[in-house]
Design an enzyme around this catalytic site. Structure first.
Site, PDB file in Angstrom:
ATOM      1  N   HIS A  85       0.844  -1.183   0.000  1.00 41.90           N
ATOM      2  CA  HIS A  85       0.000   0.000   0.000  1.00 41.90           C
ATOM      3  C   HIS A  85       0.885   1.240   0.000  1.00 41.90           C
ATOM      4  O   HIS A  85       1.969   1.254   0.590  1.00 41.90           O
ATOM      5  CB  HIS A  85      -0.913  -0.002   1.231  1.00 41.90           C
ATOM      6  CG  HIS A  85      -1.984   1.045   1.189  1.00 41.90           C
ATOM      7  ND1 HIS A  85      -1.738   2.370   1.474  1.00 41.90           N
ATOM      8  CD2 HIS A  85      -3.306   0.957   0.883  1.00 41.90           C
ATOM      9  CE1 HIS A  85      -2.862   3.057   1.348  1.00 41.90           C
ATOM     10  NE2 HIS A  85      -3.819   2.222   0.986  1.00 41.90           N
ATOM     11  N   GLU A 155      -3.510   2.486  -7.210  1.00 37.73           N
ATOM     12  CA  GLU A 155      -3.875   3.592  -6.337  1.00 37.73           C
ATOM     13  C   GLU A 155      -2.941   4.768  -6.586  1.00 37.73           C
ATOM     14  O   GLU A 155      -1.831   4.803  -6.048  1.00 37.73           O
ATOM     15  CB  GLU A 155      -3.848   3.169  -4.874  1.00 37.73           C
ATOM     16  CG  GLU A 155      -2.653   2.314  -4.468  1.00 37.73           C
ATOM     17  CD  GLU A 155      -2.452   2.264  -2.966  1.00 37.73           C
ATOM     18  OE1 GLU A 155      -3.397   2.585  -2.227  1.00 37.73           O
ATOM     19  OE2 GLU A 155      -1.344   1.927  -2.539  1.00 37.73           O
ATOM     20  N   GLY A 161      -7.037   9.779  -0.091  1.00 36.90           N
ATOM     21  CA  GLY A 161      -7.414  10.608   1.041  1.00 36.90           C
ATOM     22  C   GLY A 161      -7.483  12.090   0.752  1.00 36.90           C
ATOM     23  O   GLY A 161      -7.674  12.901   1.661  1.00 36.90           O
ATOM     24  N   SER A 199      -9.677   7.737  -3.303  1.00 36.99           N
ATOM     25  CA  SER A 199     -10.839   8.603  -3.099  1.00 36.99           C
ATOM     26  C   SER A 199     -12.096   8.071  -3.792  1.00 36.99           C
ATOM     27  O   SER A 199     -12.888   8.836  -4.349  1.00 36.99           O
ATOM     28  CB  SER A 199     -10.535  10.040  -3.562  1.00 36.99           C
ATOM     29  OG  SER A 199      -9.555  10.627  -2.732  1.00 36.99           O
ATOM     30  N   GLY A 220     -10.943   3.360   0.617  1.00 38.56           N
ATOM     31  CA  GLY A 220     -10.228   3.888   1.767  1.00 38.56           C
ATOM     32  C   GLY A 220     -11.169   4.482   2.801  1.00 38.56           C
ATOM     33  O   GLY A 220     -11.894   3.776   3.493  1.00 38.56           O
ATOM     34  N   GLY A 221     -11.173   5.819   2.892  1.00 41.27           N
ATOM     35  CA  GLY A 221     -11.945   6.506   3.917  1.00 41.27           C
ATOM     36  C   GLY A 221     -13.424   6.185   3.903  1.00 41.27           C
ATOM     37  O   GLY A 221     -14.068   6.150   4.964  1.00 41.27           O
TER      38      GLY A 221
END
Length: 237
Positions: A85, A155, A161, A199, A220-221
Protein backbone atom coordinates in the site's frame (compact mmCIF):
# COMPACT_ATOMS: atom_id res chain seq x y z
CA UNK A 1 -5.17 2.83 11.87
CA UNK A 2 -8.64 4.19 12.50
CA UNK A 3 -10.93 3.64 15.44
CA UNK A 4 -10.77 1.20 18.30
CA UNK A 5 -12.46 -2.01 19.28
CA UNK A 6 -16.02 -0.70 19.45
CA UNK A 7 -15.78 1.21 16.17
CA UNK A 8 -14.48 -1.73 14.16
CA UNK A 9 -16.95 -4.20 15.61
CA UNK A 10 -19.86 -1.82 15.04
CA UNK A 11 -18.86 -1.52 11.39
CA UNK A 12 -18.68 -5.30 11.09
CA UNK A 13 -22.10 -5.69 12.71
CA UNK A 14 -23.60 -3.13 10.34
CA UNK A 15 -22.21 -4.98 7.32
CA UNK A 16 -23.33 -8.35 8.66
CA UNK A 17 -26.90 -7.04 8.93
CA UNK A 18 -26.80 -5.84 5.32
CA UNK A 19 -25.25 -9.08 4.02
CA UNK A 20 -28.24 -11.26 4.88
CA UNK A 21 -29.31 -11.09 1.23
CA UNK A 22 -27.21 -13.68 -0.64
CA UNK A 23 -27.71 -11.80 -3.92
CA UNK A 24 -24.78 -9.41 -3.44
CA UNK A 25 -23.79 -7.51 -6.60
CA UNK A 26 -20.08 -8.13 -6.08
CA UNK A 27 -17.51 -9.83 -3.88
CA UNK A 28 -16.90 -7.87 -0.67
CA UNK A 29 -13.75 -7.89 1.44
CA UNK A 30 -12.90 -6.00 4.63
CA UNK A 31 -9.37 -5.58 5.97
CA UNK A 32 -9.55 -4.42 9.59
CA UNK A 33 -6.52 -3.59 11.77
CA UNK A 34 -4.73 -6.73 12.91
CA UNK A 35 -6.05 -6.71 16.53
CA UNK A 36 -9.63 -6.84 15.19
CA UNK A 37 -9.29 -9.48 12.47
CA UNK A 38 -10.32 -12.46 14.59
CA UNK A 39 -13.33 -10.72 16.14
CA UNK A 40 -14.52 -9.25 12.84
CA UNK A 41 -14.16 -12.69 11.26
CA UNK A 42 -16.46 -14.09 13.96
CA UNK A 43 -19.08 -11.40 13.33
CA UNK A 44 -19.00 -11.89 9.57
CA UNK A 45 -18.95 -15.68 9.78
CA UNK A 46 -21.78 -17.08 7.69
CA UNK A 47 -21.91 -14.01 5.44
CA UNK A 48 -20.31 -13.79 1.98
CA UNK A 49 -17.99 -10.99 3.15
CA UNK A 50 -14.32 -12.04 3.14
CA UNK A 51 -11.64 -10.96 5.62
CA UNK A 52 -8.12 -9.69 4.98
CA UNK A 53 -5.12 -8.11 6.69
CA UNK A 54 -3.54 -4.75 5.93
CA UNK A 55 0.07 -5.97 5.77
CA UNK A 56 2.30 -8.95 6.56
CA UNK A 57 5.97 -9.69 7.17
CA UNK A 58 7.93 -11.44 4.39
CA UNK A 59 9.25 -14.11 6.77
CA UNK A 60 7.07 -16.95 8.11
CA UNK A 61 8.26 -16.35 11.69
CA UNK A 62 11.19 -15.41 13.88
CA UNK A 63 12.58 -12.48 15.86
CA UNK A 64 10.51 -9.71 14.29
CA UNK A 65 8.90 -7.97 17.24
CA UNK A 66 5.77 -6.06 16.35
CA UNK A 67 5.30 -7.71 12.97
CA UNK A 68 2.59 -10.10 11.85
CA UNK A 69 3.21 -13.08 9.57
CA UNK A 70 0.92 -14.18 6.76
CA UNK A 71 0.30 -17.46 8.59
CA UNK A 72 -0.84 -15.55 11.68
CA UNK A 73 -3.34 -13.64 9.55
CA UNK A 74 -4.57 -16.90 8.11
CA UNK A 75 -5.04 -18.35 11.58
CA UNK A 76 -7.00 -15.26 12.63
CA UNK A 77 -9.51 -15.82 9.83
CA UNK A 78 -8.06 -13.83 6.91
CA UNK A 79 -8.07 -15.06 3.35
CA UNK A 80 -6.41 -11.97 1.84
CA UNK A 81 -3.70 -9.45 2.68
CA UNK A 82 -2.84 -6.04 1.26
CA UNK A 83 0.85 -5.56 0.43
CA UNK A 84 2.67 -2.52 -0.91
CA UNK A 85 0.00 0.00 0.00
CA UNK A 86 1.27 3.50 -0.79
CA UNK A 87 1.26 4.38 2.90
CA UNK A 88 3.56 1.43 3.61
CA UNK A 89 5.79 2.41 0.71
CA UNK A 90 5.89 6.05 1.83
CA UNK A 91 5.80 5.85 5.63
CA UNK A 92 7.99 2.75 5.98
CA UNK A 93 10.19 3.04 2.90
CA UNK A 94 9.03 -0.25 1.43
CA UNK A 95 10.35 -0.89 -2.06
CA UNK A 96 9.26 -3.23 -4.81
CA UNK A 97 11.50 -6.11 -3.75
CA UNK A 98 10.08 -6.12 -0.21
CA UNK A 99 6.53 -5.93 -1.55
CA UNK A 100 7.28 -8.88 -3.81
CA UNK A 101 8.64 -10.87 -0.86
CA UNK A 102 5.51 -10.09 1.17
CA UNK A 103 3.29 -11.20 -1.71
CA UNK A 104 5.25 -14.44 -1.97
CA UNK A 105 4.89 -14.96 1.78
CA UNK A 106 1.15 -14.43 1.45
CA UNK A 107 0.98 -17.05 -1.30
CA UNK A 108 2.99 -19.46 0.80
CA UNK A 109 0.52 -19.09 3.66
CA UNK A 110 -2.49 -19.61 1.41
CA UNK A 111 -3.54 -15.97 1.31
CA UNK A 112 -4.51 -13.98 -1.76
CA UNK A 113 -2.22 -10.96 -2.07
CA UNK A 114 -3.64 -7.56 -3.04
CA UNK A 115 -0.54 -5.93 -4.52
CA UNK A 116 -0.70 -2.12 -4.64
CA UNK A 117 1.02 0.09 -7.18
CA UNK A 118 0.68 3.75 -8.09
CA UNK A 119 2.47 6.95 -9.00
CA UNK A 120 3.10 10.07 -6.90
CA UNK A 121 1.91 13.52 -7.92
CA UNK A 122 5.44 14.46 -9.06
CA UNK A 123 5.63 11.34 -11.21
CA UNK A 124 2.20 12.05 -12.69
CA UNK A 125 3.16 15.66 -13.46
CA UNK A 126 6.41 14.47 -14.99
CA UNK A 127 4.61 12.17 -17.41
CA UNK A 128 6.08 9.07 -15.76
CA UNK A 129 2.87 7.32 -14.70
CA UNK A 130 2.95 4.39 -17.12
CA UNK A 131 6.67 3.81 -16.65
CA UNK A 132 6.24 3.80 -12.85
CA UNK A 133 3.35 1.34 -13.03
CA UNK A 134 5.29 -1.00 -15.30
CA UNK A 135 8.37 -0.87 -13.08
CA UNK A 136 6.35 -1.50 -9.93
CA UNK A 137 4.52 -4.43 -11.49
CA UNK A 138 7.73 -6.04 -12.66
CA UNK A 139 9.38 -5.51 -9.28
CA UNK A 140 6.47 -6.20 -6.93
CA UNK A 141 4.58 -9.14 -8.45
CA UNK A 142 5.96 -12.68 -8.04
CA UNK A 143 6.66 -14.35 -11.39
CA UNK A 144 4.20 -17.18 -10.76
CA UNK A 145 1.36 -14.86 -9.70
CA UNK A 146 -2.06 -15.69 -11.09
CA UNK A 147 -5.70 -14.77 -10.63
CA UNK A 148 -5.95 -17.57 -8.06
CA UNK A 149 -3.55 -15.91 -5.62
CA UNK A 150 -3.14 -12.26 -6.60
CA UNK A 151 -5.03 -9.04 -7.21
CA UNK A 152 -3.52 -5.76 -8.42
CA UNK A 153 -4.73 -2.48 -6.94
CA UNK A 154 -3.90 0.73 -8.81
CA UNK A 155 -3.87 3.59 -6.34
CA UNK A 156 -2.52 6.93 -7.59
CA UNK A 157 -0.78 8.19 -4.46
CA UNK A 158 -1.87 11.78 -5.02
CA UNK A 159 -5.55 10.73 -4.97
CA UNK A 160 -5.53 8.81 -1.68
CA UNK A 161 -7.41 10.61 1.04
CA UNK A 162 -7.33 13.89 -0.86
CA UNK A 163 -10.76 13.82 -2.46
CA UNK A 164 -9.05 14.12 -5.86
CA UNK A 165 -9.50 11.43 -8.46
CA UNK A 166 -7.99 10.95 -11.91
CA UNK A 167 -10.27 11.52 -14.86
CA UNK A 168 -12.09 8.52 -16.31
CA UNK A 169 -9.71 8.64 -19.28
CA UNK A 170 -6.68 8.64 -16.97
CA UNK A 171 -8.02 5.66 -15.02
CA UNK A 172 -8.76 3.85 -18.27
CA UNK A 173 -5.26 4.50 -19.62
CA UNK A 174 -3.59 3.30 -16.43
CA UNK A 175 -5.67 0.12 -16.18
CA UNK A 176 -5.17 -0.71 -19.85
CA UNK A 177 -1.40 -0.40 -19.39
CA UNK A 178 -1.47 -2.54 -16.25
CA UNK A 179 -3.44 -5.23 -18.11
CA UNK A 180 -0.98 -5.17 -21.02
CA UNK A 181 2.02 -5.38 -18.69
CA UNK A 182 0.49 -8.27 -16.77
CA UNK A 183 -0.45 -10.08 -19.96
CA UNK A 184 3.00 -9.66 -21.48
CA UNK A 185 5.06 -10.41 -18.40
CA UNK A 186 3.21 -12.92 -16.25
CA UNK A 187 1.95 -16.34 -17.25
CA UNK A 188 -1.41 -15.86 -15.50
CA UNK A 189 -1.47 -12.09 -15.89
CA UNK A 190 -4.27 -11.88 -18.42
CA UNK A 191 -6.85 -12.89 -15.82
CA UNK A 192 -5.59 -11.12 -12.67
CA UNK A 193 -8.22 -8.78 -11.26
CA UNK A 194 -7.30 -5.07 -11.25
CA UNK A 195 -8.87 -2.76 -8.66
CA UNK A 196 -8.90 1.03 -8.60
CA UNK A 197 -8.21 2.84 -5.33
CA UNK A 198 -7.99 6.55 -4.59
CA UNK A 199 -10.84 8.60 -3.10
CA UNK A 200 -13.52 6.16 -4.25
CA UNK A 201 -16.86 7.27 -2.80
CA UNK A 202 -20.59 6.69 -3.35
CA UNK A 203 -20.77 9.59 -5.80
CA UNK A 204 -18.05 8.45 -8.21
CA UNK A 205 -18.00 4.67 -7.73
CA UNK A 206 -20.49 3.76 -10.44
CA UNK A 207 -18.63 5.70 -13.15
CA UNK A 208 -15.26 4.32 -12.08
CA UNK A 209 -16.49 0.73 -11.93
CA UNK A 210 -17.79 1.02 -15.50
CA UNK A 211 -14.29 1.68 -16.86
CA UNK A 212 -12.84 -1.12 -18.95
CA UNK A 213 -10.38 -3.28 -16.96
CA UNK A 214 -11.52 -1.86 -13.61
CA UNK A 215 -12.58 -5.02 -11.79
CA UNK A 216 -13.43 -3.45 -8.45
CA UNK A 217 -12.41 -0.83 -5.91
CA UNK A 218 -9.93 -0.59 -3.06
CA UNK A 219 -11.94 1.65 -0.76
CA UNK A 220 -10.23 3.89 1.77
CA UNK A 221 -11.94 6.51 3.92
CA UNK A 222 -15.42 5.65 2.64
CA UNK A 223 -15.07 2.19 4.19
CA UNK A 224 -15.25 3.76 7.66
CA UNK A 225 -18.96 4.40 7.10
CA UNK A 226 -21.08 1.30 6.59
CA UNK A 227 -23.65 3.12 4.45
CA UNK A 228 -21.00 4.55 2.13
CA UNK A 229 -19.16 1.24 1.80
CA UNK A 230 -22.36 -0.63 1.07
CA UNK A 231 -23.47 1.96 -1.49
CA UNK A 232 -20.14 1.56 -3.31
CA UNK A 233 -20.74 -2.19 -3.39
CA UNK A 234 -24.22 -1.66 -4.78
CA UNK A 235 -22.68 0.43 -7.55
CA UNK A 236 -21.50 -2.81 -9.15
CA UNK A 237 -25.05 -3.60 -10.26
Amino acid sequence: MNGQDGDGLALAEALAQRATNPDLPCDLLVCPPAPLIWRVAQILSGTPIAIGGQDCHPEPGGAHTGDVSAAMLRDAGAGFVIVGHSERRTNHGEGDSLVRAKAAAAHGAGLKAIICIGETEAERDGGETLDVLERQLQGSVPEAASAADSVIAYEPVWAIGTGRTPSIDEISEAHAHIRKTLGDGFKGGADILILYGGSVNPANARDILKVNQVGGALVGGASLKADDFWTIGESCR
